[in-house]
Design a protein around this motif. Sequence first.
Motif, PDB file in Angstrom:
ATOM      1  N   GLU A 125       0.818  -1.214   0.000  1.00 43.01           N
ATOM      2  CA  GLU A 125       0.000   0.000   0.000  1.00 43.01           C
ATOM      3  C   GLU A 125       0.853   1.266   0.000  1.00 43.01           C
ATOM      4  O   GLU A 125       0.547   2.235  -0.710  1.00 43.01           O
ATOM      5  N   GLU A 129       0.706   4.129  -2.859  1.00 44.50           N
ATOM      6  CA  GLU A 129       0.424   5.532  -2.559  1.00 44.50           C
ATOM      7  C   GLU A 129       1.541   6.443  -3.057  1.00 44.50           C
ATOM      8  O   GLU A 129       1.280   7.526  -3.588  1.00 44.50           O
ATOM      9  N   GLU A 132       1.250   6.642  -6.898  1.00 47.77           N
ATOM     10  CA  GLU A 132       0.107   7.480  -7.259  1.00 47.77           C
ATOM     11  C   GLU A 132       0.420   8.957  -7.035  1.00 47.77           C
ATOM     12  O   GLU A 132       0.065   9.799  -7.860  1.00 47.77           O
TER      13      GLU A 132
END
Length: 154
Positions: A125, A129, A132
């Motif tokens: 994750e 993140e 992104e």
Amino acid sequence: MSAPLPALSLSLQFADPRHRAVLSRHRVIRALRHALAAPGEFTVRLVDEEEGRALNQSYRQKDYATNVLTFDYAAEPVVVADLVLCAPVVEREAAELGVDLLEHYTHLLVHGALHAQGWDHETGEADAEAMEAEETAILAGLGLPDPYRHRAKG
């Protein structure tokens, strides 16, 4: 004054010509150069659903056509990679998201170029993140909105 953008050598191929008018050489170069931290040598190939599915099956063992596949060969001193974009999938996703087709292509070019430089959103994750956030920053520098703005907030 900002640093100059890295040099880029590009081969742009249209096995599926449906978006040739949308995805000009200039726009591809602009997107990739903004995403690169080092000089690059890229082949960008737009394919139909059949070729996209065959490549995804062969290299990722996934039996469907995906929007972009990145084949990275070197990251230093020059980023060398092939990006394969499946035109029908990209077109479908843009319509589903309600975004401009060129905007979606630009996002996927940036996404693929980051993969070619070692970024990976499938390793956890925090990595997703970070990738992104980097994509969003690059696209903002190109005058485009956050590509993840359409994602449902949970």
